[in-house]
Design a protein around this motif. Structure first.
Motif, PDB file in Angstrom:
ATOM      1  N   ILE A  23       3.710  -2.951   2.274  1.00  0.00           N
ATOM      2  CA  ILE A  23       3.297  -1.877   1.722  1.00  0.00           C
ATOM      3  C   ILE A  23       4.627  -1.233   1.384  1.00  0.00           C
ATOM      4  CG2 ILE A  23       2.516   0.308   2.105  1.00  0.00           C
ATOM      5  CD1 ILE A  23       0.563  -0.882   4.439  1.00  0.00           C
ATOM      6  N   ARG A  24       4.789  -0.661   0.035  1.00  0.00           N
ATOM      7  CA  ARG A  24       6.058  -0.062  -0.419  1.00  0.00           C
ATOM      8  C   ARG A  24       6.115   1.557  -0.054  1.00  0.00           C
ATOM      9  NH1 ARG A  24       7.197   1.844  -6.080  1.00  0.00           N
ATOM     10  NH2 ARG A  24       9.543   1.676  -6.198  1.00  0.00           N
ATOM     11  N   VAL A  25       7.076   1.829   0.466  1.00  0.00           N
ATOM     12  CA  VAL A  25       7.370   3.319   0.816  1.00  0.00           C
ATOM     13  C   VAL A  25       8.255   3.738  -0.165  1.00  0.00           C
ATOM     14  CG1 VAL A  25       8.073   4.961   2.394  1.00  0.00           C
ATOM     15  CG2 VAL A  25       7.097   3.080   3.327  1.00  0.00           C
ATOM     16  N   VAL A  26       7.834   4.682  -0.919  1.00  0.00           N
ATOM     17  CA  VAL A  26       8.414   5.254  -2.233  1.00  0.00           C
ATOM     18  C   VAL A  26       9.136   6.761  -2.198  1.00  0.00           C
ATOM     19  CG1 VAL A  26       6.450   5.815  -3.543  1.00  0.00           C
ATOM     20  CG2 VAL A  26       8.226   5.311  -4.950  1.00  0.00           C
ATOM     21  N   ARG A  27      10.255   6.927  -2.648  1.00  0.00           N
ATOM     22  CA  ARG A  27      10.788   8.259  -2.736  1.00  0.00           C
ATOM     23  C   ARG A  27      10.793   8.556  -4.145  1.00  0.00           C
ATOM     24  NH1 ARG A  27      16.587   9.164  -1.904  1.00  0.00           N
ATOM     25  NH2 ARG A  27      16.750   8.710  -3.991  1.00  0.00           N
ATOM     26  N   LEU A  35       3.348   6.552   0.852  1.00  0.00           N
ATOM     27  CA  LEU A  35       3.099   4.911   0.852  1.00  0.00           C
ATOM     28  C   LEU A  35       2.545   4.745  -0.476  1.00  0.00           C
ATOM     29  CD1 LEU A  35       1.430   4.635   4.418  1.00  0.00           C
ATOM     30  CD2 LEU A  35       3.613   3.928   3.510  1.00  0.00           C
ATOM     31  N   ASP A  36       2.931   3.485  -1.178  1.00  0.00           N
ATOM     32  CA  ASP A  36       2.521   3.117  -2.454  1.00  0.00           C
ATOM     33  C   ASP A  36       1.638   1.790  -2.231  1.00  0.00           C
ATOM     34  OD1 ASP A  36       2.227   2.515  -5.021  1.00  0.00           O
ATOM     35  OD2 ASP A  36       4.176   2.088  -5.591  1.00  0.00           O
ATOM     36  N   PHE A  37       0.707   1.847  -2.030  1.00  0.00           N
ATOM     37  CA  PHE A  37      -0.240   0.545  -1.710  1.00  0.00           C
ATOM     38  C   PHE A  37      -0.113  -0.337  -2.878  1.00  0.00           C
ATOM     39  CE2 PHE A  37      -1.759   3.452   1.436  1.00  0.00           C
ATOM     40  CZ  PHE A  37      -1.660   2.808   2.428  1.00  0.00           C
ATOM     41  N   ARG A  38      -0.109   0.150  -4.195  1.00  0.00           N
ATOM     42  CA  ARG A  38      -0.300  -0.922  -5.265  1.00  0.00           C
ATOM     43  C   ARG A  38       1.321  -1.292  -5.761  1.00  0.00           C
ATOM     44  NH1 ARG A  38      -4.201   3.011  -8.301  1.00  0.00           N
ATOM     45  NH2 ARG A  38      -6.234   2.288  -7.040  1.00  0.00           N
ATOM     46  N   GLY A  43      10.168   5.409  -8.658  1.00  0.00           N
ATOM     47  CA  GLY A  43      11.180   6.008  -7.476  1.00  0.00           C
ATOM     48  C   GLY A  43      11.658   4.716  -6.812  1.00  0.00           C
ATOM     49  N   ARG A  44      12.452   4.916  -5.791  1.00  0.00           N
ATOM     50  CA  ARG A  44      13.204   4.178  -4.964  1.00  0.00           C
ATOM     51  C   ARG A  44      12.359   3.659  -3.953  1.00  0.00           C
ATOM     52  NH1 ARG A  44      17.085   0.630  -3.644  1.00  0.00           N
ATOM     53  NH2 ARG A  44      18.314   0.899  -1.786  1.00  0.00           N
ATOM     54  N   GLY A  45      12.203   2.233  -3.754  1.00  0.00           N
ATOM     55  CA  GLY A  45      11.095   1.713  -2.870  1.00  0.00           C
ATOM     56  C   GLY A  45      11.735   1.162  -1.587  1.00  0.00           C
TER      57      GLY A  45
END
Length: 92
Positions: A23-27, A35-38, A43-45
């Protein structure tokens, strides 16, 4: 010739895994952390296993704060934990 599978390191357990399993965490450029599930948000991941224990380990070691070069308030951690428990169903 087989396709190359992109690998990323989980910030919690520090294991290399295929990008699609994490799972990508994005700022975002505005500074919001989610959280970026796709894996498509701009942004910064940084990447985490879909395991609340990995999120807890990343919090304890301040791995996300180092990855984003910014402190994360407690409200952001609580939101990430709620999103992790909710899973991909909350993703739009």
């Amino acid at each position: 010739m087989p396709r190359k599978i992109p690998m990323r390191q989980c910030l919690g357990c520090r294991e290399m895994k295929p990008k699609m399993e994490l799972i990508r965490v994005v700022r975002s450029p505005e500074g919001a952390v989610s959280l970026d599930f796709r894996g498509k948000q701009p942004g910064r991941g940084a990447y985490l296993c879909p395991n609340p224990a990995c999120l807890a380990r990343a919090k304890k070691s301040r791995a996300l704060e180092r990855a984003f070069s910014a402190p994360l308030p407690d409200e952001v951690w609580a939101g990430l934990e709620a999103q992790m428990k909710g899973g991909a169903a909350d993703d739009q």
